[in-house]
Design a protein around this motif. Structure first.
Motif, PDB file in Angstrom:
ATOM      1  N   LEU A 271       0.824  -1.210   0.000  1.00 27.78           N
ATOM      2  CA  LEU A 271       0.000   0.000   0.000  1.00 27.78           C
ATOM      3  C   LEU A 271       0.859   1.262   0.000  1.00 27.78           C
ATOM      4  O   LEU A 271       0.583   2.215  -0.740  1.00 27.78           O
ATOM      5  N   ILE A 272       1.907   1.271   0.834  1.00 26.69           N
ATOM      6  CA  ILE A 272       2.798   2.441   0.889  1.00 26.69           C
ATOM      7  C   ILE A 272       3.484   2.640  -0.457  1.00 26.69           C
ATOM      8  O   ILE A 272       3.646   3.778  -0.932  1.00 26.69           O
ATOM      9  N   GLY A 273       3.876   1.543  -1.105  1.00 27.32           N
ATOM     10  CA  GLY A 273       4.501   1.649  -2.418  1.00 27.32           C
ATOM     11  C   GLY A 273       3.567   2.274  -3.440  1.00 27.32           C
ATOM     12  O   GLY A 273       3.968   3.150  -4.223  1.00 27.32           O
ATOM     13  N   PHE A 274       2.302   1.863  -3.441  1.00 26.24           N
ATOM     14  CA  PHE A 274       1.333   2.433  -4.389  1.00 26.24           C
ATOM     15  C   PHE A 274       1.055   3.911  -4.079  1.00 26.24           C
ATOM     16  O   PHE A 274       0.878   4.720  -4.993  1.00 26.24           O
ATOM     17  N   ILE A 275       1.019   4.269  -2.793  1.00 27.74           N
ATOM     18  CA  ILE A 275       0.814   5.674  -2.443  1.00 27.74           C
ATOM     19  C   ILE A 275       1.991   6.514  -2.925  1.00 27.74           C
ATOM     20  O   ILE A 275       1.820   7.622  -3.450  1.00 27.74           O
ATOM     21  N   ALA A 276       3.210   5.979  -2.774  1.00 29.80           N
ATOM     22  CA  ALA A 276       4.401   6.690  -3.242  1.00 29.80           C
ATOM     23  C   ALA A 276       4.366   6.873  -4.757  1.00 29.80           C
ATOM     24  O   ALA A 276       4.738   7.936  -5.276  1.00 29.80           O
ATOM     25  N   LEU A 277       3.906   5.849  -5.468  1.00 29.65           N
ATOM     26  CA  LEU A 277       3.772   5.987  -6.924  1.00 29.65           C
ATOM     27  C   LEU A 277       2.762   7.067  -7.277  1.00 29.65           C
ATOM     28  O   LEU A 277       2.949   7.827  -8.238  1.00 29.65           O
ATOM     29  N   ARG A 278       1.690   7.137  -6.512  1.00 30.26           N
ATOM     30  CA  ARG A 278       0.677   8.159  -6.750  1.00 30.26           C
ATOM     31  C   ARG A 278       1.261   9.554  -6.544  1.00 30.26           C
ATOM     32  O   ARG A 278       0.932  10.495  -7.280  1.00 30.26           O
ATOM     33  N   LEU A 279       2.149   9.698  -5.567  1.00 32.21           N
ATOM     34  CA  LEU A 279       2.800  10.984  -5.333  1.00 32.21           C
ATOM     35  C   LEU A 279       3.685  11.372  -6.520  1.00 32.21           C
ATOM     36  O   LEU A 279       3.726  12.533  -6.925  1.00 32.21           O
ATOM     37  N   VAL A 280       4.386  10.391  -7.077  1.00 32.07           N
ATOM     38  CA  VAL A 280       5.239  10.646  -8.240  1.00 32.07           C
ATOM     39  C   VAL A 280       4.413  11.146  -9.413  1.00 32.07           C
ATOM     40  O   VAL A 280       4.839  12.028 -10.176  1.00 32.07           O
ATOM     41  N   LEU A 281       3.193  10.622  -9.545  1.00 31.17           N
ATOM     42  CA  LEU A 281       2.315  10.989 -10.660  1.00 31.17           C
ATOM     43  C   LEU A 281       1.517  12.258 -10.377  1.00 31.17           C
ATOM     44  O   LEU A 281       0.616  12.614 -11.147  1.00 31.17           O
ATOM     45  N   GLY A 282       1.835  12.926  -9.272  1.00 34.06           N
ATOM     46  CA  GLY A 282       1.167  14.181  -8.956  1.00 34.06           C
ATOM     47  C   GLY A 282      -0.061  14.043  -8.093  1.00 34.06           C
ATOM     48  O   GLY A 282      -0.801  15.015  -7.901  1.00 34.06           O
ATOM     49  N   GLY A 283      -0.298  12.850  -7.567  1.00 41.30           N
ATOM     50  CA  GLY A 283      -1.447  12.633  -6.701  1.00 41.30           C
ATOM     51  C   GLY A 283      -1.170  13.060  -5.277  1.00 41.30           C
ATOM     52  O   GLY A 283      -0.185  13.741  -4.986  1.00 41.30           O
ATOM     53  N   TYR A 284      -2.038  12.648  -4.385  1.00 47.34           N
ATOM     54  CA  TYR A 284      -1.912  13.031  -2.985  1.00 47.34           C
ATOM     55  C   TYR A 284      -1.894  11.775  -2.120  1.00 47.34           C
ATOM     56  O   TYR A 284      -2.151  10.660  -2.584  1.00 47.34           O
ATOM     57  N   GLY A 285      -1.572  11.971  -0.854  1.00 45.23           N
ATOM     58  CA  GLY A 285      -1.554  10.859   0.083  1.00 45.23           C
ATOM     59  C   GLY A 285      -0.327  10.920   0.974  1.00 45.23           C
ATOM     60  O   GLY A 285       0.580  11.737   0.759  1.00 45.23           O
ATOM     61  N   ASP A 286      -0.303  10.069   1.978  1.00 48.47           N
ATOM     62  CA  ASP A 286       0.828   9.976   2.885  1.00 48.47           C
ATOM     63  C   ASP A 286       1.453   8.598   2.729  1.00 48.47           C
ATOM     64  O   ASP A 286       0.827   7.577   3.058  1.00 48.47           O
ATOM     65  N   ALA A 287       2.676   8.574   2.209  1.00 47.67           N
ATOM     66  CA  ALA A 287       3.353   7.305   1.949  1.00 47.67           C
ATOM     67  C   ALA A 287       4.017   6.791   3.223  1.00 47.67           C
ATOM     68  O   ALA A 287       5.248   6.734   3.333  1.00 47.67           O
ATOM     69  N   ASP A 288       3.189   6.434   4.183  1.00 46.26           N
ATOM     70  CA  ASP A 288       3.699   5.887   5.429  1.00 46.26           C
ATOM     71  C   ASP A 288       2.630   4.981   6.034  1.00 46.26           C
ATOM     72  O   ASP A 288       1.567   4.771   5.433  1.00 46.26           O
ATOM     73  N   THR A 289       2.908   4.459   7.210  1.00 49.01           N
ATOM     74  CA  THR A 289       1.973   3.523   7.825  1.00 49.01           C
ATOM     75  C   THR A 289       0.607   4.152   8.056  1.00 49.01           C
ATOM     76  O   THR A 289      -0.433   3.543   7.791  1.00 49.01           O
ATOM     77  N   GLY A 290       0.601   5.392   8.550  1.00 53.87           N
ATOM     78  CA  GLY A 290      -0.665   6.069   8.805  1.00 53.87           C
ATOM     79  C   GLY A 290      -1.479   6.263   7.540  1.00 53.87           C
ATOM     80  O   GLY A 290      -2.697   6.054   7.521  1.00 53.87           O
ATOM     81  N   GLY A 291      -0.801   6.664   6.464  1.00 48.85           N
ATOM     82  CA  GLY A 291      -1.494   6.875   5.199  1.00 48.85           C
ATOM     83  C   GLY A 291      -2.063   5.587   4.636  1.00 48.85           C
ATOM     84  O   GLY A 291      -3.130   5.588   4.007  1.00 48.85           O
ATOM     85  N   ALA A 292      -1.364   4.478   4.864  1.00 53.26           N
ATOM     86  CA  ALA A 292      -1.847   3.191   4.371  1.00 53.26           C
ATOM     87  C   ALA A 292      -3.008   2.667   5.201  1.00 53.26           C
ATOM     88  O   ALA A 292      -3.918   2.013   4.680  1.00 53.26           O
ATOM     89  N   LEU A 293      -2.997   2.956   6.511  1.00 52.67           N
ATOM     90  CA  LEU A 293      -4.025   2.415   7.396  1.00 52.67           C
ATOM     91  C   LEU A 293      -5.312   3.229   7.413  1.00 52.67           C
ATOM     92  O   LEU A 293      -6.381   2.686   7.696  1.00 52.67           O
ATOM     93  N   SER A 294      -5.223   4.510   7.128  1.00 48.82           N
ATOM     94  CA  SER A 294      -6.396   5.385   7.224  1.00 48.82           C
ATOM     95  C   SER A 294      -7.603   4.873   6.450  1.00 48.82           C
ATOM     96  O   SER A 294      -8.708   4.765   7.012  1.00 48.82           O
ATOM     97  N   PRO A 295      -7.471   4.529   5.144  1.00 45.62           N
ATOM     98  CA  PRO A 295      -8.657   4.039   4.420  1.00 45.62           C
ATOM     99  C   PRO A 295      -9.153   2.704   4.952  1.00 45.62           C
ATOM    100  O   PRO A 295     -10.359   2.434   4.931  1.00 45.62           O
ATOM    101  N   LEU A 296      -8.231   1.850   5.426  1.00 44.46           N
ATOM    102  CA  LEU A 296      -8.652   0.562   5.979  1.00 44.46           C
ATOM    103  C   LEU A 296      -9.414   0.756   7.282  1.00 44.46           C
ATOM    104  O   LEU A 296     -10.431   0.101   7.531  1.00 44.46           O
TER     105      LEU A 296
END
Length: 241
Positions: free
Chosen positions: A7-32
């Protein structure tokens, strides 16, 4: 833990593509945590990570006695580091389970503030940074030297083994780099007496994205973290620890 890395890897990819999110444990757990099964998933994750921390504690204190002196030190350091990692993630799961989850960067900054305000102050925070940095170096060493192969002897000499070898190599190195980046921010926060600079993995990746070579580097790290997550899934099923 494997799912978190993916999940963190996909969030980081989204950041590279100009998206938003937190590429860390908190960012991965929030939607879950916000899902209908959120509390069950969070307490389940907490229990699993706490169990892993206890298991690694046993590895570092009891089983290590069966090894040679040199192996004892190596195993004590590696398993002891995993106790801290699994333990901190278990606490994060518990925090989200109780509805108190928050941005991991803020949590790291708050931790740095407490450490800097303690009697040990800057040396203690530098030590934390060096510890995380050292764990990162160990992961890179383990990946580059393919030390993980001993955990998956079942696939030795097979085509699937070659794929797993690639996942392990790339994944361990990417995880090591991410830990080095996070550890470096702790050291900078201590030197500058600015706890706000220690923002964990998400903060380090976002700062890296601001540099000219940042996007491709972060993309490689992101893919590597996804690979590490997949490798961890395979290891959990077939590995010999």
């Amino acid at each position: 833990m494997a799912l978190l890395h993916i999940l963190i890897g996909f969030i980081a990819l989204r950041l590279v593509l100009g998206g938003y999110g937190d590429a860390d444990t908190g960012g991965a757990l929030s939607p879950l945590a916000a899902s209908a099964a959120g509390p069950f998933l969070m307490w389940g994750g907490c229990t699993a990570c706490a169990s892993l921390a206890l298991w690694q504690l046993g590895e570092a204190t009891v089983r290590v006695r069966r090894k040679s002196v040199g192996q004892r030190w190596s195993k004590a350091v590696s398993s002891g580091s995993l106790v801290l990692i699994y333990g901190s993630v278990a606490l994060t799961f518990a925090s989200f389970a109780r509805g108190r989850g928050r941005d991991s960067g803020d949590s790291v900054a708050s931790f740095s503030t407490v450490v800097l305000a303690s009697p040990a102050g800057m040396p203690a925070l530098v030590a934390v940074g060096l510890l995380i940095l050292g764990i990162g170096v160990y992961f890179i060493y383990k990946g580059a030297r393919r030390k993980f192969r001993a955990e998956l002897r079942h696939f030795a000499g097979t085509r699937r083994g070659q794929v797993i070898d690639l996942l392990g190599l790339t994944g361990h190195i990417a995880k090591g780099i991410s830990l080095i980046l996070a550890g470096g921010l702790f050291i900078l926060a201590a030197i500058h007496n600015s706890p706000g600079e220690s923002t964990g993995l998400d903060g380090s990746l976002k700062r890296l994205l601001e540099t000219p070579a940042g996007p491709p580097v972060v993309a490689v790290i992101a893919v590597g973290l996804i690979f590490y997550g997949i490798f961890a899934v395979v290891r959990s099923r077939y590995g010999r620890m």
